[in-house]
Design a protein around this motif. Structure first.
Motif, PDB file in Angstrom:
ATOM      1  N   ASP A 186      40.102  22.731  49.104  1.00  0.00           N
ATOM      2  CA  ASP A 186      40.005  24.003  49.837  1.00  0.00           C
ATOM      3  C   ASP A 186      40.609  25.140  49.014  1.00  0.00           C
ATOM      4  O   ASP A 186      40.023  26.218  48.899  1.00  0.00           O
ATOM      5  CB  ASP A 186      40.769  23.891  51.173  1.00  0.00           C
ATOM      6  N   ASP A 187      41.775  24.892  48.464  1.00  0.00           N
ATOM      7  CA  ASP A 187      42.467  25.881  47.645  1.00  0.00           C
ATOM      8  C   ASP A 187      42.231  25.492  46.183  1.00  0.00           C
ATOM      9  O   ASP A 187      42.829  24.535  45.684  1.00  0.00           O
ATOM     10  CB  ASP A 187      43.957  25.888  47.974  1.00  0.00           C
ATOM     11  N   HIS A 188      41.364  26.216  45.489  1.00  0.00           N
ATOM     12  CA  HIS A 188      40.959  25.778  44.159  1.00  0.00           C
ATOM     13  C   HIS A 188      40.919  26.933  43.158  1.00  0.00           C
ATOM     14  O   HIS A 188      40.962  28.108  43.528  1.00  0.00           O
ATOM     15  CB  HIS A 188      39.589  25.095  44.213  1.00  0.00           C
ATOM     16  N   SER A 209      42.551  32.657  41.542  1.00  0.00           N
ATOM     17  CA  SER A 209      42.457  31.875  42.778  1.00  0.00           C
ATOM     18  C   SER A 209      42.426  32.827  43.960  1.00  0.00           C
ATOM     19  O   SER A 209      42.689  34.028  43.821  1.00  0.00           O
ATOM     20  CB  SER A 209      43.650  30.915  42.900  1.00  0.00           C
ATOM     21  N   ARG A 210      42.107  32.297  45.119  1.00  0.00           N
ATOM     22  CA  ARG A 210      41.982  33.133  46.319  1.00  0.00           C
ATOM     23  C   ARG A 210      43.302  33.793  46.681  1.00  0.00           C
ATOM     24  O   ARG A 210      43.346  34.958  47.029  1.00  0.00           O
ATOM     25  CB  ARG A 210      41.454  32.289  47.485  1.00  0.00           C
ATOM     26  N   ARG A 211      44.372  33.049  46.581  1.00  0.00           N
ATOM     27  CA  ARG A 211      45.701  33.623  46.817  1.00  0.00           C
ATOM     28  C   ARG A 211      46.651  33.089  45.755  1.00  0.00           C
ATOM     29  O   ARG A 211      46.381  32.071  45.110  1.00  0.00           O
ATOM     30  CB  ARG A 211      46.212  33.265  48.217  1.00  0.00           C
ATOM     31  N   ARG A 213      49.203  31.210  43.673  1.00  0.00           N
ATOM     32  CA  ARG A 213      49.753  29.858  43.721  1.00  0.00           C
ATOM     33  C   ARG A 213      50.433  29.548  42.393  1.00  0.00           C
ATOM     34  O   ARG A 213      50.129  30.133  41.362  1.00  0.00           O
ATOM     35  CB  ARG A 213      48.625  28.833  43.951  1.00  0.00           C
TER      36      ARG A 213
END
Length: 582
Positions: A186-188, A209-211, A213
């Motif tokens: 999901d988080d990639h 990335s989306r957010r 990390r």
């Protein structure tokens, strides 16, 4: 027109078409290749046809004989593709399925189970979509609808033309690069940007990335202890290297890079090399590679195949072109008016071949009397016309100019990580050219690590890093300039080989009747036009061209890559003389 085939076409297996991993610059373990037999149908309506009319071998365009179709998609028509997705593509908690299409010419609408997944305009840039939420519990169907206006609109088209002939080739359409899927957390990781900081002895890596990390890097060279670093995504991270192993065509050394962000892991690679324009000890502007003068001896590479058109019949075929030019002593390919699948650039990275990458031209139909005949005459008399005559250069439409700017930036971003690419070629011979200096500076803002050929040939506006010369007809004399002098097209000498030519007609710049005569002419040209000009400031040359293409019979190789038309010893000896003396 006689149909030619390459040796690789005979080895083609419909169940194993271009199966190699298509994105070497960001590699994951998950990989589902969707190349192979699909269903297809032509229609004159945006509505999906009730039935398909046959089978097509993806990723070959319907105009290519290897597709099994042999029909041209015309403006106003639609080409539909359909296939079932493999059973392994199914919803799974905490995972996402990403669909990738390497390239589809020109306008694509992608649907999964009849629901829209993604639309894309432009026939050369890869695109993708997260299709997880469109998947069903049972069978899943993938559908792609294509429209291709070819040279009838301002979209990028390169050298494609519906009415082919001379220097313009058969128009192709539809899916022409690998279609594939991957499963990711999901988080990639969305993407990476790698910049070698050669003088600092560091590599800079930006992970998107989306957010934000945490991210962990490991650099492996096989020569020294692995180097590690940690940082955050969406911020550049500098990784110091204990020892630098320089990349060059003579020693194409690649570092391996592992990236871990949470549950997502990926592999990439990079090279430590620097390309720059500097003055040599005599004050002459030169191309420098890794802080030393380096003559780039290149070949114009159209990237066309008689059986696959834009699509090479195999990975092995792409490697053949690169390795043969390297074996003959060339160290650079100018990829002309086309963007290749990423694997082509990967092979240049690992095999050691410098690349000058053209932006793909578009625009309304050009005034050929102006961009060809008048431009050649103006060049002879050193007249530099403005490129703000938009109508004459096919860029009257504001949307057309905006589209080129967008695709130029997308091209740089898509290919940024490949160390073999050292020059971006913005415009060629005025085809769709406009505001070259402003466009060139926009490209420099996208990528300050490479050099820019602003206007290859004519309509030079004085910008960029090169005085970029096309010379097919007149004696060449390099004169002092503030920019690097490069002969970016010349030669084009012709020899038609019986049984290995596709068309009854011939196109080129000087016709020879035998291999022996062609060899003599080539040797004389290379000595007169290239070797003799190096001491005067010439720093690069690009001979036209790697292979014949349709009516053009000016290749070093025939179109089917079966006959080397110039004695290899002549080519090698000529290339050995192309050196900048320090």
């Amino acid at each position: 027109m006689k149909q030619l085939k390459t040796r690789w076409a005979d080895k083609l297996e419909k169940d194993h078409v271009l199966k190699e991993y298509p994105r070497p610059s960001l590699r994951r373990k998950s990989y589902v290749n969707l190349n192979g037999i699909w269903n297809y149908a032509f229609s004159d309506s945006r509505k999906r046809p009730d039935t398909f009319e046959g089978e097509i071998l993806v990723p070959f365009s319907p105009e290519a004989v290897l597709s099994g179709v042999g029909r041209q998609l015309r403006p106003g028509e639609y080409l539909w593709y359909g296939r079932k997705l493999p059973d392994e593509v199914k919803k799974e908690q905490g995972k996402r399925w990403i669909l990738h299409i390497g390239a589809a010419d020109q306008c694509a609408a992608v649907m999964v189970n009849g629901r829209p997944a993604v639309r894309h305009v432009g026939g050369y840039i890869p695109f993708s979509a997260d299709v997880t939420d469109l998947l069903g519990a049972a069978e899943n169907e993938l559908t792609v609808r294509i429209q291709d206006h070819s040279d009838r609109v301002f979209l990028a088209r390169g050298k494609q033309k519906l009415e082919r002939g001379g220097m313009f080739y058969t128009a192709q359409s539809g899916i022409w690069q690998t279609v594939w899927m991957e499963q990711v957390p999901d988080d990639h990781i969305y993407g990476i940007k790698i910049t070698p900081r050669y003088d600092e002895g560091e590599v800079e890596v930006l992970v998107r990335s989306r957010r934000e990390r945490g991210v962990v890097f490991t650099v492996c060279s096989g020569e020294t202890q692995a180097a590690g670093a940690e940082g955050c995504t969406n911020r550049p991270v500098r990784i110091p290297l204990k020892e630098i192993h320089r990349w060059s065509p003579e020693d194409p050394f690649l570092y391996r890079l592992r990236i871990r962000m949470g549950e997502d892991e990926a592999e990439s690679y990079f090279a430590m090399r620097k390309i720059s324009a500097e003055r040599d000890q005599r004050g002459i502007p030169r191309l420098f590679l890794n802080n030393r003068p380096y003559f780039q001896k290149g070949v114009l590479d159209q990237g066309y195949w008689p059986d696959g058109l834009y699509t090479a019949p195999s990975d092995e075929a792409m490697i053949f072109d690169i390795m043969e030019m390297k074996r003959l002593g060339f160290n650079m390919l100018r990829k002309h008016m086309k963007i290749e699948p990423e694997r082509w650039y990967y092979h240049c990275d690992r095999l050691g071949m410098l690349v000058w990458q053209d932006m793909v031209c578009g625009g309304a139909p050009y005034r050929h009397w102006y961009v060809t005949y008048a431009a050649t005459a103006m060049e002879l008399f050193h007249i530099r016309p403005s490129d703000r005559y938009y109508r004459l250069l096919g860029r009257r439409d504001v949307k057309s100019r905006a589209r080129f700017m967008q695709e130029m930036k997308e091209t740089v971003r898509a290919l940024y990580n490949h160390p073999s690419i050292v020059v971006w070629v913005i415009f060629n011979e005025g085809w769709g050219q406009f505001d070259a200096n402003a466009v060139t500076e926009a490209a420099r803002r996208e990528d300050a690590s490479r050099l820019l050929d602003s206007a290859s040939g004519w309509f030079d506006q004085g910008g960029g890093d090169f005085w970029s010369i096309h010379n097919y007809f007149f004696p060449l004399k390099v004169r002092p300039e503030k920019r690097v002098a490069a002969l970016t097209e010349f030669g084009g000498y012709c020899l038609k080989v019986k049984g290995h030519s596709m068309c009854p007609g011939m196109y080129g710049y000087r016709i020879y009747g035998s291999r022996k005569e062609l060899g003599r002419g080539y040797a004389s040209l290379m000595g007169r036009e290239v070797a003799a000009q190096i001491d005067r400031g010439l720093s690069a040359s690009v001979y036209t061209q790697l292979s014949d293409v349709e009516e053009e019979v000016n290749g070093i190789y025939t179109y089917d890559r079966e006959v080397l038309k110039i004695d290899e010893n002549i080519i090698k000896k000529c290339n050995e003389k192309l050196v900048i003396k320090e």
